[in-house]
Scaffold this motif. Structure first.
Motif, PDB file in Angstrom:
ATOM      1  N   ARG A  26       0.839  -1.202   0.000  1.00  0.00           N
ATOM      2  CA  ARG A  26       0.000   0.000   0.000  1.00  0.00           C
ATOM      3  C   ARG A  26       0.878   1.258   0.000  1.00  0.00           C
ATOM      4  O   ARG A  26       0.614   2.210  -0.746  1.00  0.00           O
ATOM      5  N   ALA A  29       2.697   1.625  -3.341  1.00  0.00           N
ATOM      6  CA  ALA A  29       1.815   2.107  -4.412  1.00  0.00           C
ATOM      7  C   ALA A  29       1.649   3.630  -4.334  1.00  0.00           C
ATOM      8  O   ALA A  29       1.651   4.327  -5.359  1.00  0.00           O
ATOM      9  N   ASP A  32       4.950   5.285  -5.489  1.00  0.00           N
ATOM     10  CA  ASP A  32       5.091   5.185  -6.952  1.00  0.00           C
ATOM     11  C   ASP A  32       4.198   6.211  -7.657  1.00  0.00           C
ATOM     12  O   ASP A  32       4.602   6.851  -8.623  1.00  0.00           O
ATOM     13  N   GLN A  33       2.992   6.356  -7.165  1.00  0.00           N
ATOM     14  CA  GLN A  33       2.051   7.275  -7.815  1.00  0.00           C
ATOM     15  C   GLN A  33       2.454   8.742  -7.587  1.00  0.00           C
ATOM     16  O   GLN A  33       2.225   9.586  -8.455  1.00  0.00           O
ATOM     17  N   GLU A 252     -13.792   1.350  -6.333  1.00  0.00           N
ATOM     18  CA  GLU A 252     -13.039   0.159  -6.769  1.00  0.00           C
ATOM     19  C   GLU A 252     -12.509  -0.663  -5.603  1.00  0.00           C
ATOM     20  O   GLU A 252     -11.832  -1.669  -5.817  1.00  0.00           O
ATOM     21  N   GLU A 262     -11.930   9.602  -6.960  1.00  0.00           N
ATOM     22  CA  GLU A 262     -10.889  10.563  -6.591  1.00  0.00           C
ATOM     23  C   GLU A 262     -11.448  11.981  -6.452  1.00  0.00           C
ATOM     24  O   GLU A 262     -11.060  12.736  -5.546  1.00  0.00           O
ATOM     25  N   ASN A 293      -7.493  -1.336  -2.364  1.00  0.00           N
ATOM     26  CA  ASN A 293      -7.264  -1.509  -3.796  1.00  0.00           C
ATOM     27  C   ASN A 293      -6.078  -0.599  -4.125  1.00  0.00           C
ATOM     28  O   ASN A 293      -6.188   0.634  -4.042  1.00  0.00           O
ATOM     29  N   SER A 295      -4.370   0.508  -6.674  1.00  0.00           N
ATOM     30  CA  SER A 295      -4.457   1.562  -7.679  1.00  0.00           C
ATOM     31  C   SER A 295      -5.394   2.684  -7.214  1.00  0.00           C
ATOM     32  O   SER A 295      -5.043   3.871  -7.263  1.00  0.00           O
ATOM     33  N   ALA A 298      -3.769   4.661  -4.291  1.00  0.00           N
ATOM     34  CA  ALA A 298      -2.704   5.580  -4.681  1.00  0.00           C
ATOM     35  C   ALA A 298      -3.280   6.797  -5.411  1.00  0.00           C
ATOM     36  O   ALA A 298      -2.906   7.940  -5.139  1.00  0.00           O
ATOM     37  N   ARG A 299      -4.225   6.589  -6.317  1.00  0.00           N
ATOM     38  CA  ARG A 299      -4.822   7.719  -7.055  1.00  0.00           C
ATOM     39  C   ARG A 299      -5.575   8.641  -6.116  1.00  0.00           C
ATOM     40  O   ARG A 299      -5.568   9.865  -6.273  1.00  0.00           O
TER      41      ARG A 299
END
Ligand code: ZN
Length: 312
Positions: A26, A29, A32-33, A252, A262, A293, A295, A298-299
């Motif tokens: 977590r 992620a 990275d984002q 998600e 988001e 989740n 992705s 992170a978003r």
């Protein structure tokens, strides 16, 4: 004035089994984002110090602290876990990670009150809002936000602080710790009925608990924020705002059944920022709670941090 990003490598060493959704990945992620979004260079990266046991003791019983400190397996048995409840366990690094998680929240509180930074996001694990004064539960060891809020009140001398919790689960630990404490206003929404199956029975006057049914979308959440959270926050005039920032209400995220995206997290953050600018000298410390989740987590964190850092 900048936004600080507090984290520590030990927060990635705590894990509760390779199957467990509350995983070190977590934090990876999110990092990275931040890089992919090119906002990593605009944040003030700070290494989280370890909290003192005296910081924890403002919130937790000696027994609750002892149970975490003394039951972590040794570092030689890297894959050993000591179970606390059905889905919460200790590995060799849990004690150290827990001190860094609470320590991030306390250090961020000091830096915000001292006006070194405007606000902060703490990318920390284990999360905290289910941890009560007496016990670890629901992936949480110590209540990071509660430890920081008590520090603001009892060490830094603030009179009123608000806690905003937008995790899909009810922050039962935070409610238990501050129930009836008029120095603290807690506002939250949560999927109901759902884990931890509480928060709706006669909440104290300093708790604005708003249960929402499964499959509620952003329009429902924005309405309750406008009609219930914001008037309470405006009337309370907090000197500082803490956020229990869980992102598991995302559409998600299978952990819950709510439908935020988001843009909803960005909008909620904007509303909190407006209250903070009006009443709290802009002081906000936001601490990661849930969000499973990778992705979507992170978003959503990027959307949240971009608003905190005035990049949107
Ligand atoms: Zn949650």
């Amino acid at each position: 004035m900048t936004t600080a990003y507090y984290t520590h490598a030990d927060c990635k060493r705590h894990e509760m089994g390779s199957w467990h959704p509350e995983s070190p990945e977590r934090l990876q992620a999110i990092e990275d984002q931040l890089i992919a979004s090119r906002i990593n260079t605009l944040l003030d990266y700070r290494e989280a110090p370890a909290a003192l046991e005296s910081d924890l003791a403002r919130v937790h019983t000696a027994d609750a602290i002892y149970r975490i400190r003394e039951n972590c397996p040794s570092e030689r048995s890297e894959y050993d876990h000591f179970p606390l409840d059905g889905d919460t366990s200790l590995n060799a690094y849990t004690w150290r990670a827990s001190l860094r998680a609470a320590g991030a929240a306390v250090a961020a509180t000091d830096a915000v009150i001292d006006a070194e930074i405007e606000n902060a996001f703490c990318a920390i694990r284990p999360p905290g809002h289910h941890a009560t004064s007496k016990e670890a539960m629901g992936f949480c060891m110590f209540n990071n936000v509660a430890v920081a809020a008590k520090h603001a009140l009892e060490v830094r001398g603030l009179q009123r602080v608000a806690i905003v919790d937008f995790d899909v689960h009810h922050g039962n630990g935070t409610e238990e710790i501050f129930n009836g404490d008029q120095r603290v206003l807690m506002v939250s929404f949560f999927q109901h009925p759902y884990y931890p199956y509480c928060g709706t029975e006669h909440p104290a006057s300093n708790m604005v608990n708003v249960p929402v049914p499964a499959h509620s979308y952003g329009n429902v959440i924005r309405e309750l924020v406008s009609e219930q959270w914001l008037p309470a926050l405006e009337a309370f005039k907090p000197e500082m705002i803490f956020i229990s920032a869980g992102f598991d209400a995302h559409r998600e995220d299978d952990m819950g059944q709510l439908g935020l995206v988001e843009a909803d997290y960005a909008w909620i953050t904007q509303q909190i920022m407006r209250v903070a600018k009006t009443h709290s000298h802009g002081r906000i410390v936001s601490c990661l709670e849930g969000g499973y989740n990778l992705s979507a987590l992170a978003r959503s964190v990027i959307a949240h941090v971009k608003i905190l850092a005035d990049l949107e």
